[in-house]
Design a protein around this motif. Structure first.
Motif, PDB file in Angstrom:
ATOM      1  N   GLU A 108       0.807  -1.217   0.000  1.00 32.96           N
ATOM      2  CA  GLU A 108       0.000   0.000   0.000  1.00 32.96           C
ATOM      3  C   GLU A 108       0.848   1.279   0.000  1.00 32.96           C
ATOM      4  O   GLU A 108       0.750   2.096  -0.922  1.00 32.96           O
ATOM      5  CB  GLU A 108      -0.944  -0.004   1.206  1.00 32.96           C
ATOM      6  N   GLU A 109       1.668   1.477   1.043  1.00 34.73           N
ATOM      7  CA  GLU A 109       2.404   2.740   1.103  1.00 34.73           C
ATOM      8  C   GLU A 109       3.624   2.619   2.009  1.00 34.73           C
ATOM      9  O   GLU A 109       3.746   1.697   2.816  1.00 34.73           O
ATOM     10  CB  GLU A 109       1.504   3.864   1.630  1.00 34.73           C
ATOM     11  N   LEU A 110       4.523   3.605   1.829  1.00 34.99           N
ATOM     12  CA  LEU A 110       5.659   3.799   2.737  1.00 34.99           C
ATOM     13  C   LEU A 110       5.450   5.100   3.483  1.00 34.99           C
ATOM     14  O   LEU A 110       4.857   6.045   2.951  1.00 34.99           O
ATOM     15  CB  LEU A 110       6.975   3.889   1.944  1.00 34.99           C
ATOM     16  N   GLN A 111       5.966   5.147   4.711  1.00 31.66           N
ATOM     17  CA  GLN A 111       5.915   6.380   5.495  1.00 31.66           C
ATOM     18  C   GLN A 111       7.350   6.856   5.696  1.00 31.66           C
ATOM     19  O   GLN A 111       8.181   6.133   6.236  1.00 31.66           O
ATOM     20  CB  GLN A 111       5.237   6.124   6.846  1.00 31.66           C
ATOM     21  N   LEU A 112       7.629   8.085   5.242  1.00 32.57           N
ATOM     22  CA  LEU A 112       8.995   8.611   5.239  1.00 32.57           C
ATOM     23  C   LEU A 112       9.083   9.886   6.056  1.00 32.57           C
ATOM     24  O   LEU A 112       8.167  10.709   6.038  1.00 32.57           O
ATOM     25  CB  LEU A 112       9.441   8.926   3.799  1.00 32.57           C
ATOM     26  N   ASP A 113      10.204  10.047   6.744  1.00 37.75           N
ATOM     27  CA  ASP A 113      10.508  11.292   7.455  1.00 37.75           C
ATOM     28  C   ASP A 113      11.545  12.038   6.620  1.00 37.75           C
ATOM     29  O   ASP A 113      12.695  11.596   6.495  1.00 37.75           O
ATOM     30  CB  ASP A 113      11.055  10.959   8.844  1.00 37.75           C
ATOM     31  N   ILE A 114      11.142  13.156   6.038  1.00 39.40           N
ATOM     32  CA  ILE A 114      12.066  13.934   5.189  1.00 39.40           C
ATOM     33  C   ILE A 114      12.402  15.275   5.851  1.00 39.40           C
ATOM     34  O   ILE A 114      12.708  16.255   5.162  1.00 39.40           O
ATOM     35  CB  ILE A 114      11.494  14.146   3.780  1.00 39.40           C
ATOM     36  N   SER A 115      12.404  15.304   7.179  1.00 38.75           N
ATOM     37  CA  SER A 115      12.669  16.557   7.904  1.00 38.75           C
ATOM     38  C   SER A 115      14.021  17.148   7.538  1.00 38.75           C
ATOM     39  O   SER A 115      14.189  18.376   7.530  1.00 38.75           O
ATOM     40  CB  SER A 115      12.602  16.300   9.415  1.00 38.75           C
ATOM     41  N   ALA A 116      14.992  16.299   7.252  1.00 42.75           N
ATOM     42  CA  ALA A 116      16.345  16.790   6.967  1.00 42.75           C
ATOM     43  C   ALA A 116      16.474  17.381   5.571  1.00 42.75           C
ATOM     44  O   ALA A 116      17.482  18.017   5.262  1.00 42.75           O
ATOM     45  CB  ALA A 116      17.358  15.656   7.157  1.00 42.75           C
ATOM     46  N   ILE A 117      15.466  17.177   4.734  1.00 38.99           N
ATOM     47  CA  ILE A 117      15.567  17.674   3.345  1.00 38.99           C
ATOM     48  C   ILE A 117      14.279  18.420   2.976  1.00 38.99           C
ATOM     49  O   ILE A 117      13.716  18.224   1.900  1.00 38.99           O
ATOM     50  CB  ILE A 117      15.848  16.520   2.360  1.00 38.99           C
ATOM     51  N   ARG A 118      13.847  19.305   3.867  1.00 36.11           N
ATOM     52  CA  ARG A 118      12.601  20.040   3.649  1.00 36.11           C
ATOM     53  C   ARG A 118      12.614  20.837   2.338  1.00 36.11           C
ATOM     54  O   ARG A 118      11.562  21.121   1.765  1.00 36.11           O
ATOM     55  CB  ARG A 118      12.349  21.004   4.820  1.00 36.11           C
ATOM     56  N   GLU A 119      13.813  21.211   1.879  1.00 35.18           N
ATOM     57  CA  GLU A 119      13.883  22.063   0.692  1.00 35.18           C
ATOM     58  C   GLU A 119      13.352  21.368  -0.563  1.00 35.18           C
ATOM     59  O   GLU A 119      13.021  22.030  -1.553  1.00 35.18           O
ATOM     60  CB  GLU A 119      15.327  22.525   0.456  1.00 35.18           C
ATOM     61  N   VAL A 120      13.279  20.031  -0.560  1.00 32.59           N
ATOM     62  CA  VAL A 120      12.779  19.348  -1.750  1.00 32.59           C
ATOM     63  C   VAL A 120      11.323  18.894  -1.579  1.00 32.59           C
ATOM     64  O   VAL A 120      10.754  18.285  -2.484  1.00 32.59           O
ATOM     65  CB  VAL A 120      13.669  18.122  -2.106  1.00 32.59           C
ATOM     66  N   ALA A 121      10.731  19.187  -0.403  1.00 32.38           N
ATOM     67  CA  ALA A 121       9.368  18.717  -0.130  1.00 32.38           C
ATOM     68  C   ALA A 121       8.379  19.226  -1.179  1.00 32.38           C
ATOM     69  O   ALA A 121       7.504  18.486  -1.650  1.00 32.38           O
ATOM     70  CB  ALA A 121       8.934  19.141   1.266  1.00 32.38           C
ATOM     71  N   GLY A 122       8.518  20.500  -1.563  1.00 37.32           N
ATOM     72  CA  GLY A 122       7.579  21.074  -2.522  1.00 37.32           C
ATOM     73  C   GLY A 122       7.603  20.346  -3.850  1.00 37.32           C
ATOM     74  O   GLY A 122       6.550  20.003  -4.408  1.00 37.32           O
ATOM     75  N   SER A 123       8.799  20.097  -4.379  1.00 38.09           N
ATOM     76  CA  SER A 123       8.877  19.419  -5.680  1.00 38.09           C
ATOM     77  C   SER A 123       8.409  17.977  -5.577  1.00 38.09           C
ATOM     78  O   SER A 123       7.817  17.436  -6.523  1.00 38.09           O
ATOM     79  CB  SER A 123      10.308  19.493  -6.234  1.00 38.09           C
TER      80      SER A 123
END
Length: 561
Positions: A51-66
């Motif tokens: 179904e899905e993966l759950q990821l923590d991308i706190s260290a790379i917030r700058e790419v969250a928008g893209s």
């Protein structure tokens, strides 16, 4: 099997087991698929199989928008001693959760696993250059430069100058290895230990293998990025002119990058031109090794270095002629092939051949004897080879031929003349076909004179080097084998004491000839106090009427380099 040697895993149970390993801290990285950039830190928090993966991308917030706008990515990591990457994924949603940026992505339908050996080792191919600096961490921080040959997460192999032997002899000294990529990227592995070494006395290098000590997740991420970049670039080089892959940014040379780092950068050359010519010598040396390992002649690299040789000739023909005598650290094959290329171009200049023809001639001459490296080295070490061994030596022409099949730009007629017929003789005594006078054109006649002239001026297992006068007398004395017109032109073009000759004057002074006037008299000489190959310790340069200051030349001092 998918591209780059990965195996596809589609079993749901296997996918789940491999993803479990990526959930450990530092176990996974995120790589933007359409950028080919450096892996970014990410934490796989949880997964719902299918179904899905759950990821923590706190260290790379700058790419969250893209990512939220649908930019594709992969997850990379290691599991069970294997390199793992997911199929291309996309982000579904992101939200703040007590200061952390938590996202949901689709679940990978498959994984790709790289399991060639326990840890994949990426090898650099012909035309790929990554410098390396080997340093001692203690004892004054001594350093020596070399070339990276392959890289894995666990270690690397370097090619180092023989001068590195002393440093490597102290195996208990902790070492640091700094990798230096063409775009200016540099990365140092702080703890490395020597695992093995092998000295190649012919090439004057040491091949040394090193093991990296565990440096944590950050070192692993960096090295994996470099390994993948090398693998990506190597795949492009295999494809050659038809490469459809994007080039790796690491291998795009930058004008702001630091000065070149590498094994030849440690060599001390007699002139700046010799240092520049060493780049062509480096290509030939690498091409020779590629052939020995079953590879073929690289069309792209051959074209590029033939152009470089022509540009050096256009800049300073006499400087280039002298430079061919200054590469004593290179193998005899590399030195001979380069010299024949430079001299043949010079001999043909009165005919003003078009530049494309000059390029084909230079390229063919640079290659003409490399087939010798495909035969047992013992053949060339025989002081008194038997008839059977001499016949075996002649097979080098046929051995090289099939390795040129991708060089479509190289004019077939020129290749035939310089590569295939340079060893033919007017009386039919040559090889490989035993062609005679009426079957040989002007180019092969000229090439034969230059080839023999250069070979006789070099030490060989069955005889020492000849003087220029001895070589010219031999050529003149055998009109049945060598075209008399081209022999006369050769003697007239290069003179009694050609550029690159070491001569002794009546004053007792020694000097290297670096320039001639229109009559063939010595017009420029660089003084030396030693008999040996020219180095950066030569003395001052004298120009003009040299004989008035130093006396007449009394002899050539033969140096068989």
């Amino acid at each position: 099997m998918v591209e780059d040697g990965y195996d596809r895993v589609e079993s749901p149970m296997e996918i789940e087991a491999l993803l479990e390993a990526l959930m450990a801290p530092g176990g996974a990285s995120l790589q933007l698929e359409d950028a080919g950039g450096e892996p970014l830190p990410v934490l796989v928090m949880d997964h719902r199989p299918g179904e899905e993966l759950q990821l923590d991308i706190s260290a790379i917030r700058e790419v969250a928008g893209s990512l939220q706008r649908g930019r594709p990515f992969r997850l990379l990591g290691r599991s069970q001693g294997k390199m793992v990457r997911t199929s291309v994924l996309s982000m579904q949603a992101c939200q703040d959760d007590e200061g952390r940026l938590v996202c949901r992505s689709d679940y990978p339908r498959s994984l790709e696993v790289l399991q060639r050996r326990e840890t994949f080792r990426a090898g650099l191919r012909l035309g790929m250059e990554v410098g390396a600096i080997l340093r001692t961490i203690e004892g004054g921080g001594r350093a020596i430069q070399g070339d990276l040959k392959d890289l894995s997460l666990e270690g690397c192999r370097l090619e180092l100058p023989l001068a590195a032997g002393g440093l490597l002899g102290e195996v208990s000294v902790p070492l640091e290895i700094e990798l230096c990529f063409p775009d200016g990227t540099r990365y140092a592995v702080r703890q490395a230990s020597l695992r093995h070494r092998h000295a190649d006395m012919e090439r004057r290098v040491i091949q040394a293998g090193f093991r990296f000590e565990q440096g944590g997740a950050e070192q692993e991420r960096k090295l994996w990025y470099f390994v993948r970049a090398i693998e990506q670039e190597a795949a492009r080089h295999v494809e050659g002119d038809d490469a459809s892959r994007l080039p790796s940014p690491l291998f795009q040379a930058s004008v702001s990058a630091s000065p070149t780092i590498g094994r030849r950068n440690m060599c001390r050359y007699a002139t700046p031109m010799a240092k520049r010519l060493s780049r062509v010598a480096g290509y030939l040396d690498a091409q020779l090794l590629e052939l020995q390992q079953g590879g073929e002649v690289s069309s792209v690299q051959l074209s590029r270095h033939a152009d470089l040789l022509l540009s050096l000739r256009d800049e300073d023909r006499e400087g280039l002629l002298f430079a061919t005598r200054c590469l004593h650290e290179e193998t005899w094959l590399v030195r001979h092939c380069l010299s024949v290329a430079v001299q043949l171009l010079d001999l043909l200049q009165d005919a003003s051949p078009p530049r494309e023809l000059c390029k084909a001639i230079a390229a063919s001459a640079m290659l003409h004897d490399l087939g010798k490296a495909l035969l047992p080295n013992e053949l060339w070490e025989q002081a008194s080879p038997s008839d059977e061994e001499r016949q075996r030596m002649r097979e080098h022409v046929a051995a090289l031929g099939p390795r040129l099949r991708h060089c479509h730009w190289l004019a077939g007629a020129v290749r035939a003349s310089v590569v295939e017929r340079i060893n033919e003789r007017l009386d039919g005594s040559g090889y490989p076909q035993g062609l005679g006078d009426e079957q040989l054109g002007e180019l092969e006649r000229a090439a034969a004179v230059v080839d023999v002239g250069d070979a006789m001026r070099r030490d060989r297992a069955d005889r020492p080097a000849w003087s220029v006068q001895e070589v010219q007398r031999h050529l003149v004395a055998h009109p049945e084998a060598f075209d008399a017109r081209w022999v006369r032109r050769y003697c007239r073009r290069f003179g009694r004491y050609p550029v690159g000759s070491l001569v002794r004057f009546s004053s007792g002074t020694l000097g290297w000839v670096q320039g001639l006037d229109d009559s063939g008299a010595i017009a420029r000489v660089q003084l030396t106090e030693t008999v040996g190959p020219p180095t950066d310790e030569l003395g001052k340069v004298l120009q003009g009427d040299v004989s008035q200051r130093l006396g007449e030349v009394v002899e050539e001092v033969v140096v068989g380099v």
